[in-house]
Design a protein around this motif. Structure first.
Motif, PDB file in Angstrom:
ATOM      1  N   TYR A  26      91.465 -30.583  22.662  1.00 23.28           N
ATOM      2  CA  TYR A  26      92.161 -30.747  21.386  1.00 23.28           C
ATOM      3  C   TYR A  26      91.683 -31.993  20.635  1.00 23.28           C
ATOM      4  CZ  TYR A  26      95.649 -31.290  17.808  1.00 23.28           C
ATOM      5  OH  TYR A  26      96.260 -31.441  16.598  1.00 23.28           O
ATOM      6  N   VAL A  27      91.441 -33.081  21.355  1.00 21.07           N
ATOM      7  CA  VAL A  27      90.955 -34.308  20.712  1.00 21.07           C
ATOM      8  C   VAL A  27      89.566 -34.081  20.124  1.00 21.07           C
ATOM      9  CG1 VAL A  27      90.180 -36.676  21.172  1.00 21.07           C
ATOM     10  CG2 VAL A  27      92.391 -35.898  22.026  1.00 21.07           C
ATOM     11  N   LEU A  28      88.729 -33.340  20.838  1.00 20.91           N
ATOM     12  CA  LEU A  28      87.369 -33.088  20.356  1.00 20.91           C
ATOM     13  C   LEU A  28      87.329 -32.071  19.219  1.00 20.91           C
ATOM     14  CD1 LEU A  28      85.453 -32.961  23.756  1.00 20.91           C
ATOM     15  CD2 LEU A  28      85.415 -34.805  22.058  1.00 20.91           C
ATOM     16  N   TRP A  29      88.169 -31.045  19.287  1.00 23.09           N
ATOM     17  CA  TRP A  29      88.138 -29.966  18.302  1.00 23.09           C
ATOM     18  C   TRP A  29      89.558 -29.568  17.877  1.00 23.09           C
ATOM     19  CZ3 TRP A  29      85.150 -29.141  22.923  1.00 23.09           C
ATOM     20  CH2 TRP A  29      83.800 -29.420  22.759  1.00 23.09           C
ATOM     21  N   PRO A  30      90.262 -30.417  17.116  1.00 24.46           N
ATOM     22  CA  PRO A  30      91.658 -30.116  16.753  1.00 24.46           C
ATOM     23  C   PRO A  30      91.819 -28.863  15.893  1.00 24.46           C
ATOM     24  CG  PRO A  30      90.893 -32.069  15.600  1.00 24.46           C
ATOM     25  CD  PRO A  30      89.827 -31.691  16.583  1.00 24.46           C
ATOM     26  N   VAL A  31      90.935 -28.646  14.950  1.00 22.30           N
ATOM     27  CA  VAL A  31      91.056 -27.482  14.063  1.00 22.30           C
ATOM     28  C   VAL A  31      90.898 -26.197  14.870  1.00 22.30           C
ATOM     29  CG1 VAL A  31      90.014 -26.280  12.091  1.00 22.30           C
ATOM     30  CG2 VAL A  31      90.288 -28.770  12.040  1.00 22.30           C
ATOM     31  N   GLN A  32      89.918 -26.172  15.747  1.00 24.43           N
ATOM     32  CA  GLN A  32      89.703 -24.993  16.578  1.00 24.43           C
ATOM     33  C   GLN A  32      90.865 -24.808  17.569  1.00 24.43           C
ATOM     34  OE1 GLN A  32      87.471 -27.347  15.923  1.00 24.43           O
ATOM     35  NE2 GLN A  32      85.678 -26.339  15.074  1.00 24.43           N
ATOM     36  N   GLY A  33      91.456 -25.909  18.023  1.00 25.88           N
ATOM     37  CA  GLY A  33      92.604 -25.829  18.927  1.00 25.88           C
ATOM     38  C   GLY A  33      93.798 -25.165  18.266  1.00 25.88           C
ATOM     39  N   ILE A  34      94.068 -25.558  17.025  1.00 32.12           N
ATOM     40  CA  ILE A  34      95.175 -24.947  16.284  1.00 32.12           C
ATOM     41  C   ILE A  34      94.866 -23.472  16.006  1.00 32.12           C
ATOM     42  CG2 ILE A  34      96.448 -24.963  14.098  1.00 32.12           C
ATOM     43  CD1 ILE A  34      97.307 -27.186  15.993  1.00 32.12           C
ATOM     44  N   ALA A  35      93.621 -23.180  15.659  1.00 28.25           N
ATOM     45  CA  ALA A  35      93.228 -21.785  15.407  1.00 28.25           C
ATOM     46  C   ALA A  35      93.398 -20.945  16.674  1.00 28.25           C
ATOM     47  CB  ALA A  35      91.780 -21.727  14.920  1.00 28.25           C
ATOM     48  N   PHE A  36      93.070 -21.515  17.816  1.00 26.18           N
ATOM     49  CA  PHE A  36      93.242 -20.807  19.084  1.00 26.18           C
ATOM     50  C   PHE A  36      94.723 -20.534  19.349  1.00 26.18           C
ATOM     51  CE2 PHE A  36      94.063 -21.005  23.690  1.00 26.18           C
ATOM     52  CZ  PHE A  36      93.360 -19.885  24.078  1.00 26.18           C
ATOM     53  N   LEU A  37      95.586 -21.518  19.123  1.00 26.80           N
ATOM     54  CA  LEU A  37      97.022 -21.309  19.310  1.00 26.80           C
ATOM     55  C   LEU A  37      97.544 -20.233  18.371  1.00 26.80           C
ATOM     56  CD1 LEU A  37      98.512 -24.886  19.794  1.00 26.80           C
ATOM     57  CD2 LEU A  37      98.422 -23.035  21.463  1.00 26.80           C
ATOM     58  N   ASN A  38      97.088 -20.251  17.117  1.00 25.15           N
ATOM     59  CA  ASN A  38      97.498 -19.221  16.158  1.00 25.15           C
ATOM     60  C   ASN A  38      97.128 -17.830  16.670  1.00 25.15           C
ATOM     61  OD1 ASN A  38      98.485 -21.173  14.412  1.00 25.15           O
ATOM     62  ND2 ASN A  38      96.676 -21.175  13.117  1.00 25.15           N
ATOM     63  N   ALA A  39      95.917 -17.700  17.209  1.00 21.07           N
ATOM     64  CA  ALA A  39      95.470 -16.408  17.728  1.00 21.07           C
ATOM     65  C   ALA A  39      96.222 -16.037  19.009  1.00 21.07           C
ATOM     66  CB  ALA A  39      93.964 -16.442  17.988  1.00 21.07           C
ATOM     67  N   LEU A  40      96.437 -17.016  19.871  1.00 16.89           N
ATOM     68  CA  LEU A  40      97.108 -16.777  21.145  1.00 16.89           C
ATOM     69  C   LEU A  40      98.538 -16.288  20.951  1.00 16.89           C
ATOM     70  CD1 LEU A  40      96.818 -17.081  24.268  1.00 16.89           C
ATOM     71  CD2 LEU A  40      97.733 -19.388  23.993  1.00 16.89           C
ATOM     72  N   PHE A  41      99.199 -16.813  19.927  1.00 14.12           N
ATOM     73  CA  PHE A  41     100.586 -16.437  19.657  1.00 14.12           C
ATOM     74  C   PHE A  41     100.697 -15.466  18.486  1.00 14.12           C
ATOM     75  CE2 PHE A  41     101.062 -20.169  22.273  1.00 14.12           C
ATOM     76  CZ  PHE A  41     102.122 -19.833  23.077  1.00 14.12           C
ATOM     77  N   HIS A  42      99.715 -14.583  18.378  1.00 16.20           N
ATOM     78  CA  HIS A  42      99.723 -13.455  17.438  1.00 16.20           C
ATOM     79  C   HIS A  42      99.951 -13.877  15.990  1.00 16.20           C
ATOM     80  CE1 HIS A  42      99.724 -11.027  21.025  1.00 16.20           C
ATOM     81  NE2 HIS A  42     100.787 -11.679  21.446  1.00 16.20           N
ATOM     82  N   GLY A  43      99.282 -14.939  15.581  1.00 14.25           N
ATOM     83  CA  GLY A  43      99.330 -15.334  14.184  1.00 14.25           C
ATOM     84  C   GLY A  43     100.436 -16.298  13.816  1.00 14.25           C
ATOM     85  N   LEU A  44     101.235 -16.735  14.762  1.00 16.15           N
ATOM     86  CA  LEU A  44     102.253 -17.745  14.473  1.00 16.15           C
ATOM     87  C   LEU A  44     101.539 -18.993  13.960  1.00 16.15           C
ATOM     88  CD1 LEU A  44     105.314 -18.276  14.735  1.00 16.15           C
ATOM     89  CD2 LEU A  44     104.846 -19.253  16.974  1.00 16.15           C
ATOM     90  N   ASP A  45     102.011 -19.579  12.878  1.00 14.26           N
ATOM     91  CA  ASP A  45     101.303 -20.681  12.217  1.00 14.26           C
ATOM     92  C   ASP A  45     101.646 -22.029  12.852  1.00 14.26           C
ATOM     93  OD1 ASP A  45      99.858 -22.274  10.524  1.00 14.26           O
ATOM     94  OD2 ASP A  45     101.133 -21.925   8.771  1.00 14.26           O
ATOM     95  N   PHE A  46     100.699 -22.554  13.626  1.00 11.08           N
ATOM     96  CA  PHE A  46     100.863 -23.856  14.259  1.00 11.08           C
ATOM     97  C   PHE A  46     100.321 -24.993  13.391  1.00 11.08           C
ATOM     98  CE2 PHE A  46     101.511 -21.172  17.893  1.00 11.08           C
ATOM     99  CZ  PHE A  46     102.421 -21.875  18.658  1.00 11.08           C
TER     100      PHE A  46
END
Length: 89
Positions: A26-46
């Motif tokens: 997450y520290v190295l790639w925060p934007v991609q981390g949030i995008a991964f969470l969004n995808a993991l939780f079926h589009g829930l906006d993190f």
């Protein structure tokens, strides 16, 4: 013989290592981390959870300690209960 506290320690170390790797990613790639969470939780906006605050050592240490202690307690309890349910001492 595997004692309950060894199982608890195993879970605690697993949680500590997993949390450390997750934090590093997450520290190295925060934007991609949030995008991964969004995808993991079926589009829930993190994206709303992202704060402008920098990620510091204390922001890492506090949750690391809580997860590690929780893992030790939960793993020990699980192993003890499992042993009781399977009639092991």
């Amino acid at each position: 013989m595997n004692t309950p506290w060894k199982t608890g320690l195993s879970l605690a170390l697993t949680m500590a290592i997993s949390y450390t790797v997750c934090t590093l990613l997450y520290v190295l790639w925060p934007v991609q981390g949030i995008a991964f969470l969004n995808a993991l939780f079926h589009g829930l906006d993190f994206n709303r959870l992202q704060t402008p605050q920098d990620f510091g050592v204390m922001t890492f240490i506090g949750p690391l300690l809580v997860l590690t202690v929780w893992g030790a307690i939960a793993g020990t309890l699980f192993a003890w209960l499992s042993g009781k349910l399977h009639d092991k001492s």
